[in-house]
Structures are given as C-alpha cells and as structure tokens.
Design an enzyme around this catalytic site. Structure first.
Site, PDB file in Angstrom:
ATOM      1  N   ASP A  13      55.827  77.387  97.563  1.00  0.00           N
ATOM      2  CA  ASP A  13      54.685  77.002  97.239  1.00  0.00           C
ATOM      3  C   ASP A  13      54.658  75.204  97.542  1.00  0.00           C
ATOM      4  OD1 ASP A  13      51.955  76.636  96.539  1.00  0.00           O
ATOM      5  OD2 ASP A  13      52.514  76.943  94.280  1.00  0.00           O
ATOM      6  N   ASN A  61      45.639  85.738  99.394  1.00  0.00           N
ATOM      7  CA  ASN A  61      45.415  84.499 100.186  1.00  0.00           C
ATOM      8  C   ASN A  61      44.419  84.735 101.472  1.00  0.00           C
ATOM      9  OD1 ASN A  61      49.195  83.998 100.302  1.00  0.00           O
ATOM     10  ND2 ASN A  61      47.576  83.099  99.294  1.00  0.00           N
TER      11      ASN A  61
HETATM   12  C1  FPP Z   1      51.989  78.202  99.633  1.00  0.00           C
HETATM   13  O1  FPP Z   1      51.875  76.930  99.788  1.00  0.00           O
HETATM   14  C2  FPP Z   1      52.657  78.749 100.732  1.00  0.00           C
HETATM   15  C3  FPP Z   1      52.053  79.872 101.434  1.00  0.00           C
HETATM   16  C4  FPP Z   1      50.689  80.684 101.064  1.00  0.00           C
HETATM   17  C5  FPP Z   1      52.415  80.384 102.590  1.00  0.00           C
HETATM   18  C6  FPP Z   1      53.955  80.611 102.754  1.00  0.00           C
HETATM   19  C7  FPP Z   1      54.421  80.669 104.111  1.00  0.00           C
HETATM   20  C8  FPP Z   1      55.088  80.177 104.930  1.00  0.00           C
HETATM   21  C9  FPP Z   1      56.344  79.217 104.565  1.00  0.00           C
HETATM   22  C10 FPP Z   1      55.304  80.246 106.454  1.00  0.00           C
HETATM   23  C11 FPP Z   1      55.349  81.449 106.895  1.00  0.00           C
HETATM   24  C12 FPP Z   1      56.311  82.450 106.527  1.00  0.00           C
HETATM   25  C13 FPP Z   1      56.988  83.139 107.388  1.00  0.00           C
HETATM   26  C14 FPP Z   1      58.011  84.285 106.751  1.00  0.00           C
HETATM   27  C15 FPP Z   1      57.390  82.900 108.706  1.00  0.00           C
HETATM   28  P1  FPP Z   1      50.321  76.478  99.383  1.00  0.00           P
HETATM   29  O2  FPP Z   1      49.372  76.501 100.781  1.00  0.00           O
HETATM   30  O3  FPP Z   1      49.718  77.141  98.514  1.00  0.00           O
HETATM   31  O4  FPP Z   1      50.539  74.992  99.031  1.00  0.00           O
HETATM   32  P2  FPP Z   1      49.777  73.999  98.176  1.00  0.00           P
HETATM   33  O5  FPP Z   1      49.866  74.829  96.849  1.00  0.00           O
HETATM   34  O6  FPP Z   1      50.185  72.558  98.125  1.00  0.00           O
HETATM   35  O7  FPP Z   1      48.152  74.172  98.773  1.00  0.00           O
END
Ligand code: FPP
Length: 229
Positions: A13, A61
């Site tokens: 996250d 998501n």
């Molecule tokens: C949460 O951060 C993260 C995600 C919803 C996506 C996680 C994905 C990756 C690290 C990349 C793709 C994965 C692979 C396996 C190649 P957020 O966007 O919710 O952050 P925020 O809470 O700060 O908005």
C-alpha cells in the site's frame, strides 16, 4: 536470519501517495512499487522463504479511474511477460489467487499470461509466490462454498480450506502492510485468522529489504499461541 517465517504476506500500500508526494501521476507510484517488489522477491529467495503472497489487485480496485485500472493491467501484463524468465531462473513457482475465469473483468491478455506463468513454473521447487489479482476475500469464500454446495460436498474446515484459492498452501505466519493503514482490506480473511500483523508507515515503494529485516526481527519477538494458553 536462521529461521524465517514459512509464509509472509504483503499488502503493498501507498504507491499513490508516494507518487503524489513527488508531483507524479499515480501510475508512476505503481511502477516504483514494482521495483520495490523485485528487490523484495530477490531477498525472499535469498532467505529461502518457502511462501510469499502479494495483494496486487483487489476486486474493489476496479472502482479506480479507468486510466489507473488500465495502467495497472498493463503493468501486470508487462511484468509477467518480461520478468517470467528471471523468476524461472530463481526456481520460483508462481501461483495466482482470485477469480481469473473468462467471466471475470480481467482482460484476456492478463488471463492468458497468468495461465502461462502458472503453467511454466509449475515444476519449480523454490519459493512459491502467490499473486492476488482480481482477488477479494469474500469473493473467494463465496466461490469456494458455492462450488462445494454445487458438488453436494459437506462443508468442513478441511473441505473449505481445500476449495480456497490457497489450496495446499500453509496459512501466513506474518502479514506486512505498508503505508500506515491498519486493516486487511479483504485479503485472505480465512487464512490470516491467526497471523501476526505488522503495520509500518513506510510507503510500499520505500519498503526495502532492510525494512523487511526489521519486520522479521519484530516477528521473532512474537509468541504465537494460536488461541491456546
Ligand atoms: C496500493 O497503493 C497498491 C495497489 C492497489 C497496487 C499494487 C500493485 C503493484 C505494486 C504493482 C503491480 C504488481 C505486480 C505483481 C506486478 P495505493 O494505490 O492504494 O496507494 P495509496 O493508498 O497511497 O493511494
């Protein structure tokens, strides 16, 4: 570390906040998140951690902007196309959690690459990486119980455990969530029931192997009683 946990789970996250803090688009945060993931995977292989699971894309998501969703789908596709050879060279076994059937909203290309990555690493014997894509804990339990009901199978701890996406995988010992949020957001509710939970304010793109070692140090101080005295 002599005795790392058998199964470590990660809720990656804080990519969006990492990018926003730098005046970058959210997708730049996800790209930085992939770099972080790569370094972590190298470390987990080095430590010979048997199982590691990562929450990459939840059933919720899909509610993000079309731009972010398509950017994340493209990242997944590129990752499991370009990194597959490297993951295979590390003897990594890839498994995927979530609904990847033809009726799911996942693009066909992503479904195909998931199938290929699973099949091409099926005989590998090293670290098992479980990647949750279009995964939701309620969705997993509903799919599993529906399948058991359709087959007329009695629902017991054993039959349900074996019908989940994690069939055959031991429950996580340690869950790490970055970015300061202290919730599970639907990640493996059945499997995480007795797991030690570690929350760190560090944003996922800044979560280094050194930060993993800090979490592992913390884990060694925990006394796990599984509800027993
Ligand atoms: C949460 O951060 C993260 C995600 C919803 C996506 C996680 C994905 C990756 C690290 C990349 C793709 C994965 C692979 C396996 C190649 P957020 O966007 O919710 O952050 P925020 O809470 O700060 O908005």
């Amino acid at each position: 570390m002599n005795n790392p946990p058998n199964h470590i789970s990660f809720i990656m996250d804080g990519n969006g906040r990492w990018a926003t803090a730098r005046g970058l688009p959210r997708l730049a945060g996800h790209k930085a998140g992939v770099e972080s993931l790569n370094k972590l995977v190298e470390e987990l292989v080095k430590l010979q951690v048997p199982y590691a699971s990562f929450y990459a894309f939840s059933t919720e998501n899909w509610g993000r902007s079309a731009e972010e969703v398509s950017g994340l789908m493209a990242l997944l596709e590129v990752y499991f196309t370009h990194e597959l050879a490297r993951l295979k060279a590390h003897n990594i076994r890839l498994r995927f959690l979530g609904d990847h059937t033809a009726t799911s909203p996942l693009p066909q290309k992503v479904r195909e690459i998931i199938q290929r990555a699973d099949a091409e690493t099926a005989s590998n014997t090293g670290t098992v990486l479980l990647i949750a894509i279009n995964y939701g804990g309620h969705d997993e339990l509903l799919r599993a119980t529906q399948r058991l009901a359709d087959a007329g199978t009695k629902i017991t701890t054993e039959t349900l455990t074996a019908a989940l996406d994690t069939a055959g995988i031991p429950n996580p010992d340690l869950l790490i969530r970055t970015s300061g949020e202290q919730r599970l957001s639907g990640f493996m509710p059945w499997q995480l029931a007795y797991t030690e939970l570690y929350f760190t304010p560090t944003l996922w793109p800044d979560f280094t192997p050194a930060a993993l070692h800090e979490a592992l140090e913390w884990f060694t101080t925990r006394q796990r009683r599984f509800g027993k005295a």
